[in-house]
Design a protein around this motif. Sequence first.
Motif, PDB file in Angstrom:
ATOM      1  N   THR A  60      -0.865 -14.638  -9.454  1.00  0.00           N
ATOM      2  CA  THR A  60      -2.223 -14.167  -9.098  1.00  0.00           C
ATOM      3  C   THR A  60      -3.353 -14.843  -9.860  1.00  0.00           C
ATOM      4  O   THR A  60      -4.490 -14.871  -9.394  1.00  0.00           O
ATOM      5  CB  THR A  60      -2.341 -12.646  -9.342  1.00  0.00           C
TER       6      THR A  60
ATOM      7  N   GLU B 100       2.744 -11.024  -5.088  1.00  0.00           N
ATOM      8  CA  GLU B 100       1.349 -10.850  -5.470  1.00  0.00           C
ATOM      9  C   GLU B 100       0.844  -9.587  -4.781  1.00  0.00           C
ATOM     10  O   GLU B 100       1.453  -9.106  -3.841  1.00  0.00           O
ATOM     11  CB  GLU B 100       0.548 -12.079  -5.021  1.00  0.00           C
ATOM     12  N   SER B 101      -0.287  -9.088  -5.242  1.00  0.00           N
ATOM     13  CA  SER B 101      -0.918  -7.853  -4.789  1.00  0.00           C
ATOM     14  C   SER B 101      -0.454  -6.646  -5.611  1.00  0.00           C
ATOM     15  O   SER B 101       0.422  -6.767  -6.500  1.00  0.00           O
ATOM     16  CB  SER B 101      -0.733  -7.589  -3.294  1.00  0.00           C
ATOM     17  N   LEU B 102      -1.046  -5.512  -5.307  1.00  0.00           N
ATOM     18  CA  LEU B 102      -0.847  -4.316  -6.126  1.00  0.00           C
ATOM     19  C   LEU B 102      -1.364  -3.098  -5.377  1.00  0.00           C
ATOM     20  O   LEU B 102      -1.996  -3.217  -4.334  1.00  0.00           O
ATOM     21  CB  LEU B 102      -1.616  -4.475  -7.456  1.00  0.00           C
TER      22      LEU B 102
ATOM     23  N   LYS C 161      -5.701  -3.108  -1.817  1.00  0.00           N
ATOM     24  CA  LYS C 161      -4.871  -2.521  -2.868  1.00  0.00           C
ATOM     25  C   LYS C 161      -4.731  -1.002  -2.671  1.00  0.00           C
ATOM     26  O   LYS C 161      -4.262  -0.576  -1.630  1.00  0.00           O
ATOM     27  CB  LYS C 161      -5.459  -2.904  -4.225  1.00  0.00           C
TER      28      LYS C 161
ATOM     29  N   ARG D 108     -12.073 -18.260  -9.645  1.00  0.00           N
ATOM     30  CA  ARG D 108     -12.077 -19.494  -8.845  1.00  0.00           C
ATOM     31  C   ARG D 108     -13.359 -19.599  -8.020  1.00  0.00           C
ATOM     32  O   ARG D 108     -13.972 -20.669  -7.932  1.00  0.00           O
ATOM     33  CB  ARG D 108     -10.832 -19.483  -7.943  1.00  0.00           C
TER      34      ARG D 108
ATOM     35  N   TYR E  66     -10.002 -10.952 -11.846  1.00  0.00           N
ATOM     36  CA  TYR E  66      -9.009 -11.482 -10.902  1.00  0.00           C
ATOM     37  C   TYR E  66      -9.188 -13.007 -10.769  1.00  0.00           C
ATOM     38  O   TYR E  66     -10.321 -13.496 -10.686  1.00  0.00           O
ATOM     39  CB  TYR E  66      -9.166 -10.750  -9.555  1.00  0.00           C
TER      40      TYR E  66
ATOM     41  N   ARG F 164       3.096  -8.453 -14.843  1.00  0.00           N
ATOM     42  CA  ARG F 164       2.263  -7.348 -14.364  1.00  0.00           C
ATOM     43  C   ARG F 164       3.055  -6.524 -13.352  1.00  0.00           C
ATOM     44  O   ARG F 164       3.639  -7.075 -12.418  1.00  0.00           O
ATOM     45  CB  ARG F 164       0.991  -7.891 -13.705  1.00  0.00           C
TER      46      ARG F 164
HETATM   47  N1  LIG Z   1      -2.384 -16.724  -4.058  1.00  0.00           N
HETATM   48  C1  LIG Z   1      -3.551 -15.905  -3.958  1.00  0.00           C
HETATM   49  C2  LIG Z   1      -3.550 -14.912  -5.057  1.00  0.00           C
HETATM   50  C3  LIG Z   1      -3.566 -13.538  -4.543  1.00  0.00           C
HETATM   51  S1  LIG Z   1      -3.721 -12.375  -5.853  1.00  0.00           S
HETATM   52  C4  LIG Z   1      -3.829 -10.845  -5.045  1.00  0.00           C
HETATM   53  C5  LIG Z   1      -4.317  -9.758  -5.939  1.00  0.00           C
HETATM   54  N2  LIG Z   1      -5.680  -9.872  -6.307  1.00  0.00           N
HETATM   55  C6  LIG Z   1      -3.513  -9.571  -7.173  1.00  0.00           C
HETATM   56  O1  LIG Z   1      -4.066  -9.643  -8.292  1.00  0.00           O
HETATM   57  O2  LIG Z   1      -2.307  -9.339  -7.057  1.00  0.00           O
HETATM   58  C7  LIG Z   1      -4.780 -16.757  -4.102  1.00  0.00           C
HETATM   59  O3  LIG Z   1      -4.672 -17.883  -4.581  1.00  0.00           O
HETATM   60  O4  LIG Z   1      -5.856 -16.310  -3.750  1.00  0.00           O
END
Ligand SMILES: N[C@@H](CCSC[C@H](N)C(=O)O)C(=O)O
Length: 379
Positions: free
Chosen positions: A337, A321-323, A195, A103, A98, A357
């Motif tokens: 994401t 975003e999310s799942l 999730k 990050r 992820y 995705r």
């Molecule tokens: N903008 C958010 C990203 C969230 S991603 C949420 C989830 N893990 C996915 O893969 O859909 C950020 O920068 O943290």
Amino acid sequence: MRMKTTYIHGGISHDEATGSVNVPIHQTSTYKQDKVGVHKGYEYSRTGNPTRAALEALIADMEGGIRGFAFASGSAGTHTIFSLFSKGDHIIVGDDVYGGTYRLMDKILKRLGLTFTIVDTTKIDAIEASIQDNTKAIFLETPTNPLLKITDIQAVAEVAKKHNIISIVDNTFATPYHQKPLELGADIVLHSASKYLGGHSDVVAGLVTTNDKKLAEELGFLQNAIGGILGPQDSWIIQRGIKTLAIRMDAHEYNALKIVEFLDQHPKVFKVYYPGLASHPGYSIAKKQMTGFGGMISFELTEGLSAKLFVENLKLITLAESLGAVESLIEIPALMTHGSIPKEDRLKSGIKDELIRLSVGIEDLKDLIEDLELGFASI
Ligand SMILES: N[C@@H](CCSC[C@H](N)C(=O)O)C(=O)O
Ligand SMILES: Cc1ncc(COP(=O)(O)O)c(C=O)c1O
């Protein structure tokens, strides 16, 4: 207790004091002490809260752990796990995790002195070749977000044990309904409970469990010391979500298998990523270590077709975003994401700009296919 029953009756599922069939929401920060240090097991809600404790006991039961930990997000759980390590320690991380995990590692943990090697964990030889004297852990996702790559957990755990390092599996995509990393030899399991476990896109939460006594003690210390805990309301909502995990996962997979069939033969689709496809490189390992393939699909359109136009023209499937929720969600990882991964690293991992995705929900399959047809008609 069998798995589906555990989701409903596992951990602490009711209140002995009142007979309430659901765990009460203990909305309190602190607890009355009868004498100094004499209390009923709770002293302050960062350290412990009965509603959170019920969820923590439940995730341990679900994954075969000895103790569970609930966090304010999956990312808070990941950070707490990485806090097991010290300056100079080396950790091997899967090459498709992820974006927020990448990050955390790249922008924060490196600054604090941890070192990392990014490895394609589907290749066990590559993991072994990356182990150094200071390697302390292997962290991986399987299936991965967003490319659905499959790593042989048992093989990784064997390598880890041989070198006296710990293995950590982010089990968010599979859920314990389809995969039990601790039973396959992993030491720690992590979930973004935001999730599938929550399942309704209404809570951000993280869950962690382990079957190792020493790790459990250390994680318990870190959870309290760092303090990124899940509040009682959200703990309750996640516990309620888990009660229906089994029927939701079956419904997600049913729809996903049909949608994969539809996408795989579609002239506007170049490639479909789904571990349940016999052509997927991880198919046989997925069959061996998972009891189902889940509801996540990624795909690429044929060259020249716009992924952005496609996702923006859907009417039912939500661009978000999310799942892992009851409603279908669609997104473009490179722009959403996984946008926090520098383009060069992202492309190295295989996440192309045009990758789409899809988190398949449990709506009526015909409505989902009709919506996808609408998207294809628009490009
Ligand atoms: N903008 C958010 C990203 C969230 S991603 C949420 C989830 N893990 C996915 O893969 O859909 C950020 O920068 O943290
Ligand atoms: C596989 C995976 N692990 C961890 C996380 C982090 O979870 P959270 O958003 O709950 O912090 C996410 C998504 O955010 C994820 O998709």
